[in-house]
Scaffold this active site. Structure first.
Site, PDB file in Angstrom:
ATOM      1  N   LYS A 193       0.852  -1.197   0.000  1.00 42.24           N
ATOM      2  CA  LYS A 193       0.000   0.000   0.000  1.00 42.24           C
ATOM      3  C   LYS A 193       0.884   1.242   0.000  1.00 42.24           C
ATOM      4  O   LYS A 193       1.896   1.287   0.719  1.00 42.24           O
ATOM      5  CB  LYS A 193      -0.913  -0.038   1.232  1.00 42.24           C
ATOM      6  CG  LYS A 193      -1.960   1.058   1.285  1.00 42.24           C
ATOM      7  CD  LYS A 193      -2.854   0.881   2.521  1.00 42.24           C
ATOM      8  CE  LYS A 193      -3.943   1.938   2.611  1.00 42.24           C
ATOM      9  NZ  LYS A 193      -4.804   1.775   3.806  1.00 42.24           N
TER      10      LYS A 193
ATOM     11  N   SER B 117      -9.621   1.848   2.878  1.00 45.62           N
ATOM     12  CA  SER B 117      -8.762   2.575   1.959  1.00 45.62           C
ATOM     13  C   SER B 117      -7.728   1.690   1.258  1.00 45.62           C
ATOM     14  O   SER B 117      -7.121   2.146   0.285  1.00 45.62           O
ATOM     15  CB  SER B 117      -8.031   3.678   2.720  1.00 45.62           C
ATOM     16  OG  SER B 117      -7.218   3.115   3.736  1.00 45.62           O
TER      17      SER B 117
ATOM     18  N   SER C 100      -9.733  -0.415   7.209  1.00 41.48           N
ATOM     19  CA  SER C 100      -9.217  -0.303   5.841  1.00 41.48           C
ATOM     20  C   SER C 100      -8.512  -1.526   5.277  1.00 41.48           C
ATOM     21  O   SER C 100      -8.200  -1.546   4.089  1.00 41.48           O
ATOM     22  CB  SER C 100      -8.278   0.889   5.727  1.00 41.48           C
ATOM     23  OG  SER C 100      -9.034   2.051   5.577  1.00 41.48           O
TER      24      SER C 100
HETATM   25  N1  GLN Z   1     -13.058   4.175   6.386  1.00 41.74           N
HETATM   26  C1  GLN Z   1     -12.389   4.660   7.546  1.00 41.74           C
HETATM   27  C2  GLN Z   1     -12.034   6.121   7.361  1.00 41.74           C
HETATM   28  O1  GLN Z   1     -12.382   6.658   6.373  1.00 41.74           O
HETATM   29  C3  GLN Z   1     -11.192   3.816   7.849  1.00 41.74           C
HETATM   30  C4  GLN Z   1      -9.953   4.191   7.146  1.00 41.74           C
HETATM   31  C5  GLN Z   1      -8.778   3.334   7.506  1.00 41.74           C
HETATM   32  O2  GLN Z   1      -8.907   2.319   8.189  1.00 41.74           O
HETATM   33  N2  GLN Z   1      -7.598   3.777   7.088  1.00 41.74           N
HETATM   34  O3  GLN Z   1     -11.436   6.731   8.176  1.00 41.74           O
END
Ligand code: GLN
Length: 484
Positions: free
Chosen positions: A80, A155, A179
């Site tokens: 990532k 994400s 994420s």
């Molecule tokens: N969807 C969550 C957010 O927008 C989690 C993001 C993540 O785990 N990096 O913050």
């Protein structure tokens, strides 16, 4: 094109050790697959073609003993793009880090390289990992390999889509509020968030430091475990890194007591998700495990708590992007104006929204009402889990209430996007490990089941997930891309 891209990481490594395949052939097969399919998926931001081939050729010169000593030799891994890599760009999906090259490798990259992994590239993400759809990348969205008009989740959507489509057998993601697990669920793969402190975040671009963790994504539980074991461990460069207590709690092979929190099985779950969950739960029962209803009473506060704490920490972490220290700079008529224009042009809308929310929550006069209250509720959520794990070995929930949604469908409704994190963000708030695994399809889209365990019970978590995986039908390859 040969078919090495279809193999698991375990198979690739084993065949490489035995001299049945060359690392070069493995890497070439995946690079060709990326070239052929990533145009429509958009999982990668950078493909490390030359570097990966050179490393593969080097490993082909290794003797069998040396190959065997490196548990990931001959195995491609994608990373990532919020994890820094020397010699490859790292953008975190943000314009503000356009052309940024890290002078050092993240701790997990050092570990991967030491284990023999071959890094094939950097994967797409929502800018600074803020999002649930990978639509908030500054570069391009990623498409779900099951249905290209749908999001892969986020994400870590690039990592999830790449693994699901056979562009790489393994990938690293990061999980601050789901994420890793949510995109794993949407793409029909396995994704695991370790206990807070279990994997070093040295070199992970910080989003919300009290929640962030790095973890593995793969097409099987066994492969996820292989990648996890290569990256976990104490690191003095991450002050939150923690040695695991030696005592383990869960009973070996079971039978286990598995808690089903009533708050996670209520309204709002899509019927297809519920049906796939019910079948999986039936399998667990038939394996002799005891399923008991439990309660995690503060669940309904999780989203509000997470969306105060995460933006608050983000607003502080992102203050370092000032046009001076990293990446992009837009000149202004004075210093302050330079900061402002750099940040205005460098950050996307979702990141700005988080900075505004977080700055507000931390500001004098509001701190007690918002941030401090959120921290107190966080403690209540953690206690819910402490109490539950006094009664059960594991907790099982749907990973998400729904399946992958169409691209663009939540664009103008951030609250709807945030609410989708209801079942995943709690594990981050409590610091406990969680794993999502595919348990079936709903109208052709994957459904994920989430296992939660007490802190530092990763080994048991993998064991439990593998036991369920063994009695479930394997998902086919995703239907949205050609597998010839
Ligand atoms: N969807 C969550 C957010 O927008 C989690 C993001 C993540 O785990 N990096 O913050």
């Amino acid at each position: 094109m040969d078919n090495h891209w279809r193999a698991t990481a375990h198979e690739l490594h084993q065949h490489f050790v035995e001299g049945k395949i060359s690392a070069e052939a493995v890497v070439s097969s995946h690079l060709q697959r990326i070239a052929a399919r990533d145009g429509e998926i958009g999982a990668f931001l950078h493909v490390n073609e030359e570097g990966a081939l050179a490393r593969a050729k080097e490993q082909d010169g290794w003797a069998e003993g040396k190959r065997a000593d490196h548990p990931l030799s001959g195995v491609p891994v994608a990373v990532k793009d919020n994890i820094v890599t020397r010699g490859m760009p790292t953008t975190a999906g943000s314009k503000i880090l356009r052309d940024f090259m890290s002078p050092f490798d993240a701790a997990v990259i050092e570990k991967l390289l030491a284990a023999g992994a071959i890094i094939v590239g950097k994967t797409n993400l929502d800018e600074f990992a803020m999002g649930s759809s990978t639509e908030h990348s500054a570069w391009h969205p990623t498409h779900n390999p099951w249905e290209l008009s749908r999001v892969p989740g986020g994400s870590s959507g690039g990592s999830a889509a790449a693994v699901a489509a056979g562009l790489t057998p393994l990938a690293l993601g990061s999980d601050t509020g789901g994420s890793i697990r949510q995109p794993a669920s949407y793409c029909g793969i396995v994704g695991m968030k370790p206990t807070y402190g279990r994997v070093s975040r040295y070199g992970l671009i910080a989003f919300a430091s009290s929640l962030d963790q790095i973890g593995p994504m793969a097409r099987s539980v066994e492969d996820a475990r292989l990648l996890y074991e290569a990256i976990e461990g104490v690191d003095p460069r991450d002050s939150t890194s923690t040695a695991a207590p030696s005592a383990t709690l869960a009973r070996g092979n079971g039978p286990w007591r598995i808690g089903l929190p009533r708050e996670y099985f209520g309204e709002g779950i899509e019927p297809g998700v519920r049906a796939a969950m019910d079948q999986a739960l039936e399998r667990l029962r038939s394996l002799g495990h005891q399923l008991v209803e439990i309660s995690l009473p503060h669940t309904s506060y999780a989203i509000a708590t997470y969306y105060l704490i995460a933006p608050a920490e983000a607003s502080s972490n992102l203050s370092r992007y000032d046009g001076v220290r990293y990446g992009m700079r837009v000149d202004g008529h004075d210093l302050v104006n330079m900061y402002e224009t750099t940040r205005d042009q460098g950050f996307g809308a979702e990141v700005k929204r988080r900075i505004l929310l977080g700055t507000h929550a931390l500001s004098a006069g509001y701190y007690d009402a918002y941030y401090l209250t959120a921290q107190k509720v966080r403690t209540l959520i953690r206690r819910d889990f402490d109490q539950a794990f006094g009664q059960v070995d594991f907790i099982v929930t749907p990973t998400t209430p729904d399946c992958a949604f169409p691209l663009g469908s939540r664009d103008d409704d951030p609250i709807k996007m945030y609410l989708g994190d209801i079942f995943t963000a709690t594990a981050n708030l409590a610091g406990i490990p969680g794993l999502s695994m595919p348990v079936g399809l709903s109208e052709g889209l994957p459904v994920g089941l989430q296992w939660l365990a007490p802190p530092f019970q990763e080994s048991q978590l993998f064991q439990a997930a593998a036991a369920l995986e063994a009695v479930l039908p394997k998902l086919p390859w995703p239907t949205g891309v050609d597998h010839e």
